[in-house]
Design an enzyme around this catalytic site. Structure first.
Site, PDB file in Angstrom:
ATOM      1  N   HIS A   1       0.692  -1.108   0.069  1.00  0.00           N
ATOM      2  CA  HIS A   1       0.089  -0.160  -0.063  1.00  0.00           C
ATOM      3  C   HIS A   1       0.880   1.274   0.234  1.00  0.00           C
ATOM      4  O   HIS A   1       2.053   1.170   0.044  1.00  0.00           O
ATOM      5  CB  HIS A   1      -0.871  -0.116   1.184  1.00  0.00           C
ATOM      6  CG  HIS A   1      -0.549   0.065   2.574  1.00  0.00           C
ATOM      7  ND1 HIS A   1       0.496  -0.804   2.939  1.00  0.00           N
ATOM      8  CD2 HIS A   1      -0.476   1.192   3.542  1.00  0.00           C
ATOM      9  CE1 HIS A   1       0.685  -0.565   4.196  1.00  0.00           C
ATOM     10  NE2 HIS A   1       0.451   0.474   4.555  1.00  0.00           N
TER      11      HIS A   1
ATOM     12  N   HIS B   1       1.476   3.899   1.947  1.00  0.00           N
ATOM     13  CA  HIS B   1       1.968   4.727   3.281  1.00  0.00           C
ATOM     14  C   HIS B   1       3.473   4.821   3.104  1.00  0.00           C
ATOM     15  O   HIS B   1       4.172   3.838   2.807  1.00  0.00           O
ATOM     16  CB  HIS B   1       1.260   4.093   4.556  1.00  0.00           C
ATOM     17  CG  HIS B   1      -0.132   4.254   4.698  1.00  0.00           C
ATOM     18  ND1 HIS B   1      -0.783   3.748   5.831  1.00  0.00           N
ATOM     19  CD2 HIS B   1      -0.744   5.380   4.212  1.00  0.00           C
ATOM     20  CE1 HIS B   1      -1.895   4.005   5.626  1.00  0.00           C
ATOM     21  NE2 HIS B   1      -2.164   5.114   4.872  1.00  0.00           N
TER      22      HIS B   1
ATOM     23  N   ASP C   1       5.786   4.779   5.335  1.00  0.00           N
ATOM     24  CA  ASP C   1       6.625   3.706   5.903  1.00  0.00           C
ATOM     25  C   ASP C   1       6.793   2.779   5.156  1.00  0.00           C
ATOM     26  O   ASP C   1       7.303   1.527   5.721  1.00  0.00           O
ATOM     27  CB  ASP C   1       6.048   3.733   7.482  1.00  0.00           C
ATOM     28  CG  ASP C   1       4.819   3.269   7.554  1.00  0.00           C
ATOM     29  OD1 ASP C   1       3.990   3.722   6.818  1.00  0.00           O
ATOM     30  OD2 ASP C   1       4.496   2.469   8.700  1.00  0.00           O
ATOM     31  N   HIS C   2       6.246   2.333   4.224  1.00  0.00           N
ATOM     32  CA  HIS C   2       6.187   1.156   3.283  1.00  0.00           C
ATOM     33  C   HIS C   2       6.972   1.167   2.068  1.00  0.00           C
ATOM     34  O   HIS C   2       7.412   0.576   1.427  1.00  0.00           O
ATOM     35  CB  HIS C   2       4.560   0.524   3.009  1.00  0.00           C
ATOM     36  CG  HIS C   2       4.226   0.077   4.471  1.00  0.00           C
ATOM     37  ND1 HIS C   2       4.413  -1.404   4.811  1.00  0.00           N
ATOM     38  CD2 HIS C   2       3.733   0.703   5.298  1.00  0.00           C
ATOM     39  CE1 HIS C   2       3.515  -1.419   6.005  1.00  0.00           C
ATOM     40  NE2 HIS C   2       3.286  -0.254   6.326  1.00  0.00           N
TER      41      HIS C   2
ATOM     42  N   HIS D   1      -7.628  -1.199   5.677  1.00  0.00           N
ATOM     43  CA  HIS D   1      -6.730  -0.087   5.971  1.00  0.00           C
ATOM     44  C   HIS D   1      -6.331   1.067   4.929  1.00  0.00           C
ATOM     45  O   HIS D   1      -6.565   2.217   5.511  1.00  0.00           O
ATOM     46  CB  HIS D   1      -5.227  -0.889   6.325  1.00  0.00           C
ATOM     47  CG  HIS D   1      -4.052   0.105   6.712  1.00  0.00           C
ATOM     48  ND1 HIS D   1      -4.180   0.698   7.992  1.00  0.00           N
ATOM     49  CD2 HIS D   1      -2.911   0.412   6.290  1.00  0.00           C
ATOM     50  CE1 HIS D   1      -2.996   1.349   7.964  1.00  0.00           C
ATOM     51  NE2 HIS D   1      -2.234   1.118   6.861  1.00  0.00           N
TER      52      HIS D   1
ATOM     53  N   ASP E   1      -0.125  -3.739   6.088  1.00  0.00           N
ATOM     54  CA  ASP E   1      -0.788  -3.039   7.367  1.00  0.00           C
ATOM     55  C   ASP E   1      -2.345  -3.720   7.336  1.00  0.00           C
ATOM     56  O   ASP E   1      -3.183  -3.243   8.199  1.00  0.00           O
ATOM     57  CB  ASP E   1      -0.937  -1.644   7.394  1.00  0.00           C
ATOM     58  CG  ASP E   1       0.584  -1.604   7.648  1.00  0.00           C
ATOM     59  OD1 ASP E   1       1.712  -2.186   7.867  1.00  0.00           O
ATOM     60  OD2 ASP E   1       0.951  -0.112   7.761  1.00  0.00           O
TER      61      ASP E   1
ATOM     62  N   HIS F   1       4.478  -4.808  10.335  1.00  0.00           N
ATOM     63  CA  HIS F   1       4.930  -3.969  11.680  1.00  0.00           C
ATOM     64  C   HIS F   1       4.836  -5.222  12.641  1.00  0.00           C
ATOM     65  O   HIS F   1       4.618  -6.075  12.785  1.00  0.00           O
ATOM     66  CB  HIS F   1       3.907  -3.004  12.143  1.00  0.00           C
ATOM     67  CG  HIS F   1       3.979  -1.850  11.368  1.00  0.00           C
ATOM     68  ND1 HIS F   1       4.874  -0.641  11.716  1.00  0.00           N
ATOM     69  CD2 HIS F   1       3.031  -1.471  10.284  1.00  0.00           C
ATOM     70  CE1 HIS F   1       4.458   0.281  10.737  1.00  0.00           C
ATOM     71  NE2 HIS F   1       3.527  -0.087   9.771  1.00  0.00           N
TER      72      HIS F   1
HETATM   73 ZN   LIG Z   1      -0.181   1.658   6.486  1.00  0.00          ZN
END
Ligand SMILES: [Zn+2]
Length: 256
Positions: free
Chosen positions: A54, A56, A58-59, A113, A130, A169
């Site tokens: 996805h 975001h 942090d990915h 998400h 996530d 995570h």
């Molecule tokens: Zn995420």
């Protein structure tokens, strides 16, 4: 398939995937480039593709730098994430076959998400970003409880129970505290919490889980558990639809 877990940022995991004997790897969700590049160097391999679960940061935060370092590699993500995933070149839909560097995956659209969330299932594993965590699920930033219910309990639940679950995570210990709060009598939760505590004491990752373990311990895949229904019944009134139960469990987790 050889999977190397690469910790990124504070509690993210990227995964480097290698087909046996291959000198070119695939990376799932490089939240930052440096640790991934370092791990590729230690493995003595180059990079052949990026799979994004996805959009975001942090990915996908490492995408641009990795593409600069390994020019021309494909970057996979959901079609609806066009413009949101840096350096994306492949715009996939549910069911797409993703064949990269001797590895084969099926893309599963799992909104909840985010609306463009995808899992990559294949080689005995699934990379869930996530959406599905060990003993938990992601926050509903864009999707509805009904979408998350279907993503977890219909789409992902249809994979074989032995499927290894690699999530985005390291949230397992706190997720299990919430699971134990909802279902204090669930022995699978108690046993897993004990194992996870030992792993974390040694700073070991708690991934992968398996789909069988998730069905036994993850409250978001246990919306038919009488104890869970009872635990959230105050927020539900007479409503007992599984998606409504998942929504109430998610809301309770947001406050936990
Ligand atoms: Zn995420």
């Amino acid at each position: 398939m050889q999977v190397t877990i690469v910790p990124c940022l504070s509690d993210n995991y990227a995964y480097i995937l290698l087909s046996p004997g291959s000198k070119r790897a695939v990376v799932v969700d490089p939240g930052e480039a440096e640790p991934v590049a370092r791990a590729l160097g230690e493995l003595g391999v180059t990079l052949g593709a990026i799979l994004a679960t996805h959009h975001h940061g942090d990915h996908v935060g490492g995408n641009a730098q990795l593409v600069e370092q390994f020019p021309g590699i494909p970057v996979f993500g959901h079609a609806s994430d066009r413009g949101r995933i840096p350096a994306q070149t492949e715009f996939i839909e549910h069911g797409a076959q993703v064949v990269v560097e001797g590895l084969s995956f099926r893309a599963l659209h799992i909104p909840g998400h985010t609306l463009g969330a995808v899992a990559y299932a294949g080689e005995g594993a699934v990379f869930t970003g996530d959406t599905l965590f060990a003993a938990g699920c992601g926050r509903l930033f864009e999707g509805t409880p009904a979408q998350m219910y279907t993503s977890l309990n219909v789409t992902l639940a249809a994979l074989p129970d032995s499927t290894l679950v690699y999530c985005g995570h390291e949230y397992t210990a706190s997720n299990l505290r919430f699971a134990a709060h909802l279902e204090p009598g669930n022995q699978a939760v108690t046993a897993k919490a004990r194992r996870v505590a030992e792993q974390r004491e040694q700073a070991l990752p708690t991934v992968p889980s398996t789909l069988a373990e998730e069905k036994a311990t993850n409250p978001f895949m246990r919306c038919d558990s009488p104890a869970i229904i009872e635990a959230v019944s105050g927020a539900l009134g007479a409503e007992r639809a599984p998606a409504a139960i998942l929504g109430a469990v998610r809301a309770a987790k947001d406050r936990f």
